[in-house]
Design an enzyme around this catalytic site. Structure first.
Site, mmCIF file in Angstrom:
data_model
loop_
_atom_site.group_PDB
_atom_site.id
_atom_site.type_symbol
_atom_site.label_atom_id
_atom_site.label_comp_id
_atom_site.label_asym_id
_atom_site.label_seq_id
_atom_site.Cartn_x
_atom_site.Cartn_y
_atom_site.Cartn_z
ATOM 1 N N CYS A 105 0.812 -1.228 0.000
ATOM 2 C CA CYS A 105 0.000 0.000 0.000
ATOM 3 C C CYS A 105 0.841 1.272 0.000
ATOM 4 O O CYS A 105 0.336 2.348 -0.319
ATOM 5 C CB CYS A 105 -0.944 0.010 1.192
ATOM 6 S SG CYS A 105 -2.075 -1.376 1.178
ATOM 7 N N HIS A 143 -3.059 7.174 2.401
ATOM 8 C CA HIS A 143 -3.579 5.916 1.880
ATOM 9 C C HIS A 143 -4.917 5.653 2.560
ATOM 10 O O HIS A 143 -5.055 5.798 3.776
ATOM 11 C CB HIS A 143 -2.577 4.795 2.183
ATOM 12 C CG HIS A 143 -3.141 3.437 1.998
ATOM 13 N ND1 HIS A 143 -3.828 3.067 0.852
ATOM 14 C CD2 HIS A 143 -3.149 2.348 2.811
ATOM 15 C CE1 HIS A 143 -4.212 1.816 0.969
ATOM 16 N NE2 HIS A 143 -3.834 1.351 2.152
ATOM 17 N N ASN A 197 -10.343 0.379 0.119
ATOM 18 C CA ASN A 197 -8.874 0.380 0.092
ATOM 19 C C ASN A 197 -8.423 -0.150 -1.276
ATOM 20 O O ASN A 197 -8.675 -1.306 -1.602
ATOM 21 C CB ASN A 197 -8.370 -0.515 1.234
ATOM 22 C CG ASN A 197 -6.861 -0.643 1.282
ATOM 23 O OD1 ASN A 197 -6.159 -0.306 0.336
ATOM 24 N ND2 ASN A 197 -6.355 -1.166 2.392
HETATM 25 O O1 UT7 Z 1 -3.918 -1.026 4.077
HETATM 26 C C1 UT7 Z 1 -3.599 -2.035 4.989
HETATM 27 C C2 UT7 Z 1 -4.619 -3.166 4.871
HETATM 28 N N1 UT7 Z 1 -5.610 -3.045 5.885
HETATM 29 C C3 UT7 Z 1 -5.641 -3.878 6.891
HETATM 30 O O2 UT7 Z 1 -4.801 -4.721 7.008
HETATM 31 C C4 UT7 Z 1 -6.782 -3.768 7.873
HETATM 32 C C5 UT7 Z 1 -6.476 -3.029 9.151
HETATM 33 N N2 UT7 Z 1 -7.494 -3.393 10.128
HETATM 34 C C6 UT7 Z 1 -8.748 -2.940 10.069
HETATM 35 O O3 UT7 Z 1 -9.085 -2.114 9.232
HETATM 36 C C7 UT7 Z 1 -9.715 -3.451 11.090
HETATM 37 O O4 UT7 Z 1 -9.021 -4.222 12.048
HETATM 38 C C8 UT7 Z 1 -10.852 -4.302 10.447
HETATM 39 C C9 UT7 Z 1 -11.815 -3.403 9.680
HETATM 40 C C10 UT7 Z 1 -10.281 -5.359 9.527
HETATM 41 C C11 UT7 Z 1 -11.661 -4.989 11.545
HETATM 42 O O5 UT7 Z 1 -12.173 -4.027 12.459
HETATM 43 P P1 UT7 Z 1 -12.013 -4.277 14.032
HETATM 44 O O6 UT7 Z 1 -12.702 -3.169 14.714
HETATM 45 O O7 UT7 Z 1 -10.555 -4.470 14.313
HETATM 46 O O8 UT7 Z 1 -12.866 -5.596 14.241
HETATM 47 P P2 UT7 Z 1 -12.384 -6.985 14.846
HETATM 48 O O9 UT7 Z 1 -11.508 -7.709 13.887
HETATM 49 O O10 UT7 Z 1 -11.888 -6.756 16.222
HETATM 50 O O11 UT7 Z 1 -13.758 -7.771 14.911
HETATM 51 C C12 UT7 Z 1 -14.824 -7.334 15.782
HETATM 52 C C13 UT7 Z 1 -16.014 -8.261 15.567
HETATM 53 C C14 UT7 Z 1 -15.642 -9.742 15.594
HETATM 54 O O12 UT7 Z 1 -16.712 -10.456 16.206
HETATM 55 P P3 UT7 Z 1 -16.593 -10.903 17.745
HETATM 56 O O13 UT7 Z 1 -15.389 -11.799 17.789
HETATM 57 O O14 UT7 Z 1 -16.430 -9.643 18.524
HETATM 58 O O15 UT7 Z 1 -17.887 -11.602 17.950
HETATM 59 C C15 UT7 Z 1 -15.617 -10.120 14.124
HETATM 60 O O16 UT7 Z 1 -15.893 -11.473 13.892
HETATM 61 O O17 UT7 Z 1 -16.591 -8.018 14.272
HETATM 62 C C16 UT7 Z 1 -16.701 -9.256 13.558
HETATM 63 N N3 UT7 Z 1 -16.548 -8.977 12.128
HETATM 64 C C17 UT7 Z 1 -17.567 -8.632 11.338
HETATM 65 N N4 UT7 Z 1 -18.879 -8.468 11.574
HETATM 66 C C18 UT7 Z 1 -19.664 -8.099 10.533
HETATM 67 C C19 UT7 Z 1 -15.395 -8.992 11.411
HETATM 68 N N5 UT7 Z 1 -15.666 -8.662 10.147
HETATM 69 C C20 UT7 Z 1 -17.002 -8.433 10.068
HETATM 70 C C21 UT7 Z 1 -17.879 -8.049 9.024
HETATM 71 N N6 UT7 Z 1 -19.186 -7.911 9.308
HETATM 72 N N7 UT7 Z 1 -17.450 -7.823 7.772
#
Ligand code: UT7
Length: 329
Positions: free
Chosen positions: A116, A256, A286
């Site tokens: 990225c 980005h 992204n």
């Molecule tokens: O440019 C670099 C590339 N970008 C990246 O590598 C991503 C950087 N990270 C992020 O943008 C965020 O970490 C994400 C958007 C990927 C995830 O957001 P988060 O606030 O860190 O969520 P999380 O992974 O902590 O997940 C929270 C909850 C989980 O459920 P439980 O375990 O709390 O029950 C996930 O399973 O949200 C759930 N979840 C979803 N729910 C609905 C994860 N993805 C989804 C989804 N829809 N698409």
């Protein structure tokens, strides 16, 4: 005198595929909701390349727009540098396809890979060619078809990514937007947090690699999230300091577009108001290497760039890699 002039951006172009994939479309494909995606990422929709088209097709369209904007002929281009993690093929380079598609018959052409952050890395390379006098006109491209390496059965990754391309022309110029300096960094101890593990020399394509879904983007979201905020904050401060600027002197940051919450948290840590950052992640998600040049083009079209203003391009991505470039508009 021409020799004393530095590399400047003399043309900008971008291209987004017409097909839109909304959060509501994703609701029908995986267990997610528009509400979750908007709250956690700021993304409402993203663009997806039409069947049969590739990264070099999007890149060629963006490049022709940048070429027209710079009022140069494709035949004047000395070097094409493309940043992409979704090349048409491992080899030959996507830049060679772009060379053919835009008719830049005199140009040498190669790709670079810094995920990225790749567009910032490519700018630094292009800038050096110009400032050293090796080249007069460089085409720098960031282009991606991330939909081709996105696992649409994995809700934790697939909501984030989209396709698109952006390009700039670099030349010496007395009147256009001078690149003051570019600052790059990498940390190879964190290669595993953001990776496409399949298809390279370590895990060549096999039935096993396909079965294990190794040919898709994988990341450890929360780790990347925290790293991104820290690295972006630090490089913005460091780049300003190296150039004897206060943070308040920066008129617009074009980051980005990885996650709206990453951008908001970075601005908060810097103590800068949200009006000083350009955001279009809601429309495109992204797009990796393509996000900064697409945002730069939109910032210009929406009159966010004013003559004389100090603009910072900044990005963070897999590798890890990160970098920032200061431009006097
Ligand atoms: O440019 C670099 C590339 N970008 C990246 O590598 C991503 C950087 N990270 C992020 O943008 C965020 O970490 C994400 C958007 C990927 C995830 O957001 P988060 O606030 O860190 O969520 P999380 O992974 O902590 O997940 C929270 C909850 C989980 O459920 P439980 O375990 O709390 O029950 C996930 O399973 O949200 C759930 N979840 C979803 N729910 C609905 C994860 N993805 C989804 C989804 N829809 N698409």
């Amino acid at each position: 005198m021409q020799q004393n002039l530095k590399a400047s951006i003399t043309g900008i172009g971008s291209y987004l595929p017409k097909k839109v994939l909304t959060n509501y479309d994703l609701e029908k494909m995986i267990d997610t909701s528009d509400d979750w995606i908007v709250k956690r990422t700021g993304i409402k929709e993203r663009r997806i390349v039409e069947n049969g088209l590739t990264t070099s097709d999007l890149a060629a369209k963006a490049s022709l727009r940048a070429i027209k904007d710079a009022k140069v002929s494709p035949k004047n281009i000395d070097i094409i540098i493309t940043s992409t993690i979704t090349p048409d093929h491992f080899f030959p380079s996507t830049s060679c396809y772009i060379q053919r598609k835009i008719g830049a018959t005199r140009a040498c052409a190669f790709d670079i890979l810094a995920a990225c952050s790749g567009f910032i890395y490519a700018i630094a390379i292009g800038e050096s060619f110009i400032n050293s006098g090796t080249a007069n006109t460089v085409l720098v491209v960031g282009a991606e078809c991330l939909s081709k390496i996105t696992d649409y059965s994995d809700r934790t990754t697939c909501v984030l990514f989209g396709d698109g391309a952006g390009a700039v022309i670099l030349q010496k110029s007395r009147t256009m937007h001078e690149i003051i300096s570019t600052n790059l960094a990498a940390d190879g101890s964190q290669t595993d947090v953001l990776i496409m593990p399949g298809g390279g020399a370590k895990n060549p394509a096999s039935i096993e690699s396909v079965r294990k879904r190794m040919h898709f983007i994988q990341f450890r979201g929360r780790e990347v999230f925290k790293l991104a905020i820290n690295k972006l904050t630090n490089i913005i401060k460091e780049t300003a300091k190296k150039n004897k600027l206060e943070l308040e002197d920066i008129d617009l940051i074009i980051p980005h577009q990885s996650n709206l919450r990453i951008i908001e948290a970075t601005m908060e840590k810097l103590g800068l108001p949200f009006e000083k950052v350009f955001v279009n992640i809601d429309k495109y998600g992204n797009t990796s290497s393509a996000s900064v040049p697409i945002a730069l083009d939109e910032a210009r079209k929406t009159k966010r760039l004013r003559k004389g203003s100090i603009v910072m391009l900044v990005a963070f991505g897999g590798g890890l890699t990160w970098g920032a470039s200061i431009i006097k508009w």
